[in-house]
Design a protein around this motif. Sequence first.
Motif, PDB file in Angstrom:
ATOM      1  N   LEU A  15      -3.917  -6.977   0.353  1.00 22.61           N
ATOM      2  CA  LEU A  15      -4.381  -5.709  -0.218  1.00 22.61           C
ATOM      3  C   LEU A  15      -3.948  -4.567   0.690  1.00 22.61           C
ATOM      4  N   PHE A  16      -3.135  -3.670   0.141  1.00 21.34           N
ATOM      5  CA  PHE A  16      -2.702  -2.476   0.864  1.00 21.34           C
ATOM      6  C   PHE A  16      -2.831  -1.314  -0.110  1.00 21.34           C
ATOM      7  N   GLU A  17      -3.743  -0.407   0.166  1.00 18.41           N
ATOM      8  CA  GLU A  17      -4.105   0.646  -0.789  1.00 18.41           C
ATOM      9  C   GLU A  17      -2.907   1.444  -1.278  1.00 18.41           C
ATOM     10  N   GLY A  18      -1.936   1.690  -0.397  1.00 19.18           N
ATOM     11  CA  GLY A  18      -0.786   2.483  -0.803  1.00 19.18           C
ATOM     12  C   GLY A  18       0.141   1.774  -1.766  1.00 19.18           C
ATOM     13  N   TYR A  19       0.066   0.448  -1.804  1.00 20.39           N
ATOM     14  CA  TYR A  19       0.889  -0.366  -2.707  1.00 20.39           C
ATOM     15  C   TYR A  19       0.007  -0.711  -3.897  1.00 20.39           C
ATOM     16  N   ARG A  20       0.132   0.059  -4.958  1.00 22.72           N
ATOM     17  CA  ARG A  20      -0.853   0.099  -6.027  1.00 22.72           C
ATOM     18  C   ARG A  20      -1.111  -1.246  -6.696  1.00 22.72           C
ATOM     19  N   VAL A  23      -3.801  -3.718  -5.348  1.00 20.25           N
ATOM     20  CA  VAL A  23      -5.213  -3.466  -5.643  1.00 20.25           C
ATOM     21  C   VAL A  23      -5.657  -4.313  -6.833  1.00 20.25           C
ATOM     22  N   LEU A  24      -4.748  -4.553  -7.767  1.00 18.84           N
ATOM     23  CA  LEU A  24      -5.067  -5.310  -8.976  1.00 18.84           C
ATOM     24  C   LEU A  24      -4.955  -6.817  -8.767  1.00 18.84           C
ATOM     25  N   ARG A  25      -4.063  -7.257  -7.888  1.00 12.37           N
ATOM     26  CA  ARG A  25      -3.791  -8.690  -7.792  1.00 12.37           C
ATOM     27  C   ARG A  25      -4.296  -9.357  -6.524  1.00 12.37           C
ATOM     28  N   MET A 186       5.583  -0.533   0.656  1.00  8.61           N
ATOM     29  CA  MET A 186       5.853  -1.932   0.985  1.00  8.61           C
ATOM     30  C   MET A 186       6.291  -2.065   2.442  1.00  8.61           C
ATOM     31  N   PHE A 187       7.224  -1.242   2.846  1.00  6.81           N
ATOM     32  CA  PHE A 187       7.704  -1.271   4.220  1.00  6.81           C
ATOM     33  C   PHE A 187       6.576  -0.944   5.189  1.00  6.81           C
ATOM     34  N   ASN A 188       5.751   0.025   4.832  1.00  6.18           N
ATOM     35  CA  ASN A 188       4.698   0.487   5.734  1.00  6.18           C
ATOM     36  C   ASN A 188       3.418  -0.331   5.652  1.00  6.18           C
ATOM     37  N   SER A 189       3.373  -1.330   4.759  1.00  3.24           N
ATOM     38  CA  SER A 189       2.227  -2.233   4.756  1.00  3.24           C
ATOM     39  C   SER A 189       2.236  -3.134   5.990  1.00  3.24           C
ATOM     40  N   ILE A 190       3.351  -3.182   6.688  1.00  2.48           N
ATOM     41  CA  ILE A 190       3.458  -3.920   7.953  1.00  2.48           C
ATOM     42  C   ILE A 190       3.068  -2.960   9.073  1.00  2.48           C
ATOM     43  N   ALA A 191       1.947  -3.231   9.720  1.00  3.33           N
ATOM     44  CA  ALA A 191       1.373  -2.283  10.667  1.00  3.33           C
ATOM     45  C   ALA A 191       2.135  -2.203  11.980  1.00  3.33           C
ATOM     46  N   ASP A 192       2.782  -3.275  12.379  1.00  2.42           N
ATOM     47  CA  ASP A 192       3.460  -3.328  13.672  1.00  2.42           C
ATOM     48  C   ASP A 192       4.859  -2.721  13.537  1.00  2.42           C
ATOM     49  N   PRO A 193       5.140  -1.613  14.214  1.00  6.91           N
ATOM     50  CA  PRO A 193       6.467  -0.984  14.108  1.00  6.91           C
ATOM     51  C   PRO A 193       7.603  -1.916  14.512  1.00  6.91           C
ATOM     52  N   ALA A 194       7.372  -2.763  15.515  1.00  8.23           N
ATOM     53  CA  ALA A 194       8.418  -3.698  15.937  1.00  8.23           C
ATOM     54  C   ALA A 194       8.705  -4.714  14.838  1.00  8.23           C
ATOM     55  N   ALA A 195       7.653  -5.167  14.156  1.00  6.65           N
ATOM     56  CA  ALA A 195       7.840  -6.114  13.051  1.00  6.65           C
ATOM     57  C   ALA A 195       8.559  -5.440  11.889  1.00  6.65           C
ATOM     58  N   GLN A 196       8.259  -4.166  11.641  1.00  3.50           N
ATOM     59  CA  GLN A 196       8.980  -3.420  10.608  1.00  3.50           C
ATOM     60  C   GLN A 196      10.476  -3.437  10.876  1.00  3.50           C
TER      61      GLN A 196
END
Length: 235
Positions: A15-20, A23-25, A186-196
Amino acid sequence: MSFQPRDWRIHPPHLFEGYRSTVLRAPSQKLIPLTGSLSEHQGPAFTAAAAPPGESDLTRNGRVNGEPLGERIIVTGQVLDEDARPVAGTLVELWQANAAGRYIHKVDQHDAPLDPNFLGAGRCVTDAEGRYRFLTIKPGAYPWRNHANAWRPQHIHFSVFGPAFATRLVTQMYFPGDPLHTLDPMFNSIADPAAQQRLVSRFDIDITEPEFALGYQFDIVLRGRLATPMEEGHR
């Protein structure tokens, strides 16, 4: 067999609020781990027959009556385990939009042209060094209606199969310097900048073929501290 513990912080949450659509799935309750049977962990397996010759060349495997449109690129890299050892003989699948940012799929009604000579999908099996290689067309960005004026960065989807269907992992590869990275949920649902950044391919002049195609390097690490973030269905 023991494995290094998986660091769930580097993978996108369900669940990542910015990725709409999440929220449904996304599951509303804590997931229950299921122990698979021996057959589910050991098969069915893929051999070289799963990727016939030519399947890794997306400039030819969908050709009907001409060359596909767009910029030719070479995408290559290694599939590595948690100890940086190459994973040989594993099936790698790729799918993507065409140069105009459209998929060959009935659900994709983006007002952009389809390319009759571009299928947008391919596969190969890694060699003894865990290496894969695709020749393809650089995909275009496209709108996706997640929010106002939402556009997906240029990207390529990858699927990596292990010894069984149950071990399949899915991820996305992005291109360096894309201004849409900072705007993409989608890209920013990964919180760690290094992992991004492990999802961003690296331009490589040594892979580039003169007067033919630019080359990009993208390694896929299956597990461990430097694992590639995956779109996983289990926690």
